[in-house]
Design a protein around this motif. Structure first.
Motif, PDB file in Angstrom:
ATOM      1  N   GLN A  14       5.134   2.175  28.280  1.00 31.33           N
ATOM      2  CA  GLN A  14       5.339   3.573  27.903  1.00 31.33           C
ATOM      3  C   GLN A  14       5.789   3.698  26.450  1.00 31.33           C
ATOM      4  N   ARG A  15       6.701   2.841  26.034  1.00 30.91           N
ATOM      5  CA  ARG A  15       7.198   2.901  24.658  1.00 30.91           C
ATOM      6  C   ARG A  15       6.112   2.500  23.663  1.00 30.91           C
ATOM      7  N   LEU A  16       5.333   1.478  24.004  1.00 34.31           N
ATOM      8  CA  LEU A  16       4.228   1.089  23.122  1.00 34.31           C
ATOM      9  C   LEU A  16       3.169   2.183  23.054  1.00 34.31           C
ATOM     10  N   ASP A  17       2.922   2.824  24.190  1.00 33.51           N
ATOM     11  CA  ASP A  17       1.952   3.917  24.217  1.00 33.51           C
ATOM     12  C   ASP A  17       2.377   5.032  23.259  1.00 33.51           C
ATOM     13  N   GLU A  18       3.660   5.314  23.208  1.00 34.59           N
ATOM     14  CA  GLU A  18       4.160   6.344  22.289  1.00 34.59           C
ATOM     15  C   GLU A  18       3.958   5.907  20.831  1.00 34.59           C
ATOM     16  N   LEU A  19       4.221   4.637  20.540  1.00 36.37           N
ATOM     17  CA  LEU A  19       3.994   4.140  19.174  1.00 36.37           C
ATOM     18  C   LEU A  19       2.510   4.184  18.819  1.00 36.37           C
ATOM     19  N   ASP A  20       1.650   3.826  19.786  1.00 42.51           N
ATOM     20  CA  ASP A  20       0.202   3.904  19.554  1.00 42.51           C
ATOM     21  C   ASP A  20      -0.191   5.318  19.142  1.00 42.51           C
ATOM     22  N   LYS A  21       0.305   6.298  19.867  1.00 38.51           N
ATOM     23  CA  LYS A  21      -0.031   7.696  19.570  1.00 38.51           C
ATOM     24  C   LYS A  21       0.445   8.096  18.179  1.00 38.51           C
ATOM     25  N   GLN A  22       1.630   7.642  17.802  1.00 38.17           N
ATOM     26  CA  GLN A  22       2.139   7.951  16.461  1.00 38.17           C
ATOM     27  C   GLN A  22       1.269   7.295  15.385  1.00 38.17           C
ATOM     28  N   PHE A  23       0.822   6.067  15.638  1.00 40.04           N
ATOM     29  CA  PHE A  23      -0.048   5.387  14.681  1.00 40.04           C
ATOM     30  C   PHE A  23      -1.383   6.119  14.573  1.00 40.04           C
ATOM     31  N   TRP A  24      -1.924   6.553  15.710  1.00 42.80           N
ATOM     32  CA  TRP A  24      -3.215   7.245  15.730  1.00 42.80           C
ATOM     33  C   TRP A  24      -3.164   8.564  14.960  1.00 42.80           C
ATOM     34  N   GLU A  25      -1.974   9.140  14.834  1.00 44.76           N
ATOM     35  CA  GLU A  25      -1.829  10.372  14.052  1.00 44.76           C
ATOM     36  C   GLU A  25      -2.001  10.100  12.557  1.00 44.76           C
ATOM     37  N   MET A  32       0.816  -1.220   0.000  1.00 45.61           N
ATOM     38  CA  MET A  32       0.000   0.000   0.000  1.00 45.61           C
ATOM     39  C   MET A  32       0.847   1.266   0.000  1.00 45.61           C
ATOM     40  N   GLY A  33       2.131   1.120   0.291  1.00 50.39           N
ATOM     41  CA  GLY A  33       2.990   2.290   0.408  1.00 50.39           C
ATOM     42  C   GLY A  33       2.847   2.991   1.748  1.00 50.39           C
ATOM     43  N   ALA A  34       2.343   2.279   2.749  1.00 47.93           N
ATOM     44  CA  ALA A  34       2.152   2.832   4.100  1.00 47.93           C
ATOM     45  C   ALA A  34       3.414   2.580   4.919  1.00 47.93           C
ATOM     46  N   LEU A  35       4.489   3.235   4.529  1.00 46.81           N
ATOM     47  CA  LEU A  35       5.797   2.919   5.086  1.00 46.81           C
ATOM     48  C   LEU A  35       5.984   3.405   6.524  1.00 46.81           C
ATOM     49  N   LYS A  36       5.326   4.478   6.901  1.00 48.16           N
ATOM     50  CA  LYS A  36       5.426   4.950   8.291  1.00 48.16           C
ATOM     51  C   LYS A  36       4.670   4.007   9.222  1.00 48.16           C
ATOM     52  N   SER A  37       3.519   3.546   8.798  1.00 50.48           N
ATOM     53  CA  SER A  37       2.756   2.575   9.584  1.00 50.48           C
ATOM     54  C   SER A  37       3.519   1.261   9.677  1.00 50.48           C
ATOM     55  N   LEU A  38       4.144   0.864   8.585  1.00 49.88           N
ATOM     56  CA  LEU A  38       4.978  -0.336   8.565  1.00 49.88           C
ATOM     57  C   LEU A  38       6.086  -0.227   9.602  1.00 49.88           C
ATOM     58  N   PRO A  80      -0.013   8.737  10.001  1.00 51.35           N
ATOM     59  CA  PRO A  80       1.000   9.401   9.166  1.00 51.35           C
ATOM     60  C   PRO A  80       0.943   9.033   7.684  1.00 51.35           C
ATOM     61  N   ASP A  81       0.286   7.934   7.341  1.00 50.75           N
ATOM     62  CA  ASP A  81       0.207   7.513   5.941  1.00 50.75           C
ATOM     63  C   ASP A  81      -1.158   7.749   5.307  1.00 50.75           C
ATOM     64  N   ASN A  82      -2.110   8.267   6.097  1.00 54.41           N
ATOM     65  CA  ASN A  82      -3.489   8.377   5.620  1.00 54.41           C
ATOM     66  C   ASN A  82      -3.951   6.994   5.164  1.00 54.41           C
ATOM     67  N   LEU A  83      -3.909   6.061   6.118  1.00 58.80           N
ATOM     68  CA  LEU A  83      -4.080   4.640   5.853  1.00 58.80           C
ATOM     69  C   LEU A  83      -5.412   4.288   5.204  1.00 58.80           C
ATOM     70  N   ALA A  84      -6.483   4.972   5.581  1.00 56.19           N
ATOM     71  CA  ALA A  84      -7.784   4.662   4.971  1.00 56.19           C
ATOM     72  C   ALA A  84      -7.749   4.895   3.466  1.00 56.19           C
ATOM     73  N   VAL A  85      -7.135   5.983   3.052  1.00 58.95           N
ATOM     74  CA  VAL A  85      -7.041   6.289   1.623  1.00 58.95           C
ATOM     75  C   VAL A  85      -6.164   5.260   0.918  1.00 58.95           C
ATOM     76  N   LEU A  86      -5.023   4.929   1.512  1.00 55.97           N
ATOM     77  CA  LEU A  86      -4.136   3.943   0.889  1.00 55.97           C
ATOM     78  C   LEU A  86      -4.806   2.571   0.809  1.00 55.97           C
ATOM     79  N   SER A  87      -5.551   2.201   1.842  1.00 53.13           N
ATOM     80  CA  SER A  87      -6.263   0.918   1.840  1.00 53.13           C
ATOM     81  C   SER A  87      -7.310   0.883   0.741  1.00 53.13           C
ATOM     82  N   GLU A  88      -8.035   1.974   0.598  1.00 55.64           N
ATOM     83  CA  GLU A  88      -9.054   2.043  -0.453  1.00 55.64           C
ATOM     84  C   GLU A  88      -8.409   1.973  -1.838  1.00 55.64           C
ATOM     85  N   GLN A  89      -7.333   2.702  -2.033  1.00 54.22           N
ATOM     86  CA  GLN A  89      -6.640   2.674  -3.325  1.00 54.22           C
ATOM     87  C   GLN A  89      -6.131   1.268  -3.633  1.00 54.22           C
ATOM     88  N   PHE A  90      -5.613   0.595  -2.611  1.00 62.02           N
ATOM     89  CA  PHE A  90      -5.127  -0.775  -2.763  1.00 62.02           C
ATOM     90  C   PHE A  90      -6.276  -1.707  -3.158  1.00 62.02           C
TER      91      PHE A  90
END
Length: 166
Positions: free
Chosen positions: A128-139, A85-91, A141-151
Motif C-alpha cells: 500500500q505504501r509503495l503504491d502511494e509512492l508509485d502514484k506520486q511518481f506517476w504525477e 538533474m535537479g529532480a529532487l522530488k523524484s529523488l 512532480p519534476d517534469n522528469l522528461a524535460v530535466l533528463s533532456e536538459q541533462f
C-alpha cells in the motif's frame, strides 16, 4: 483500428528522428549488446541510464518492480542522476521506497540478495505504501522528461540538429 495504426506510425517516426530516443537505443545497445557493460559508460551516461531505468520500471510496474529487476542495481547512480538533474522530488520518492524496503541497509547490487530482502520486507502495508509512492511518481512532480533532456544536452550526450547548444 485506424487511430492505432496512425499512432504506431508516429511512434516509429519518432524512434527514427528523436535524438533522445536514438541516444537511448544507443545506450541500450552499449549496455546489453555484444560488448555489454556499464563499465564503458561515463558518469553522466551512467546517471542518465540509471534515471531512465527508474522511470521505465516505476511507470511499468512501480518501485517494487524497479528493485526486483536488474535495474535495481542502478540505485546509487540513480540518486546521483536525480541530484544532477535537479529532480529532487523524484529523488525523495526513490529514497522513501528504498527506506521502506531496505531500511538503513545498502541496496544490494546483486539481484538475488536484493530480491531476498524484498521478499522479507513484503507485507500488505508495504504494498500500500509503495503504491502511494508509485502514484506520486506517476504525477511527474519534476517534469522528469524535460530535466533528463536538459541533462543530456548539458552533458553533451545529445546534440540537437541545427543547434549550437550542446
Amino acid at each position: 483500428m485506424e487511430a492505432s495504426k496512425l499512432a504506431a506510425k508516429r511512434e516509429r517516426e519518432l524512434d527514427a528522428t528523436d535524438p533522445f530516443r536514438i541516444y537511448w537505443r544507443e545506450l541500450v545497445d552499449r549496455v546489453h549488446g555484444p560488448s555489454a557493460g556499464y563499465s564503458e559508460l561515463s558518469d553522466s551516461e551512467w546517471q542518465y541510464w540509471a534515471v531512465g531505468c527508474v522511470s521505465g520500471e516505476v511507470y511499468n510496474g512501480g518501485f517494487h518492480q524497479y528493485f526486483h529487476n536488474s535495474s535495481g542495481a542502478t540505485y546509487s547512480a540513480a540518486l546521483d542522476g536525480f541530484k544532477a538533474m535537479g529532480a529532487l522530488k523524484s529523488l525523495l520518492l526513490l529514497q522513501k521506497a528504498k527506506q521502506m524496503i531496505f531500511g538503513f541497509a545498502d541496496v544490494p547490487e546483486d539481484s538475488c540478495a536484493r530480491r531476498t530482502m524484498l521478499v522479507a520486507a513484503e507485507s500488505d502495508s508495504l504494498w500500500q505504501r509503495l503504491d502511494e509512492l508509485d502514484k506520486q511518481f506517476w504525477e511527474d512532480p519534476d517534469n522528469l522528461a524535460v530535466l533528463s533532456e536538459q541533462f543530456a544536452i548539458s552533458c553533451n550526450l545529445v546534440k540537437l540538429a541545427g543547434s549550437n547548444v550542446t
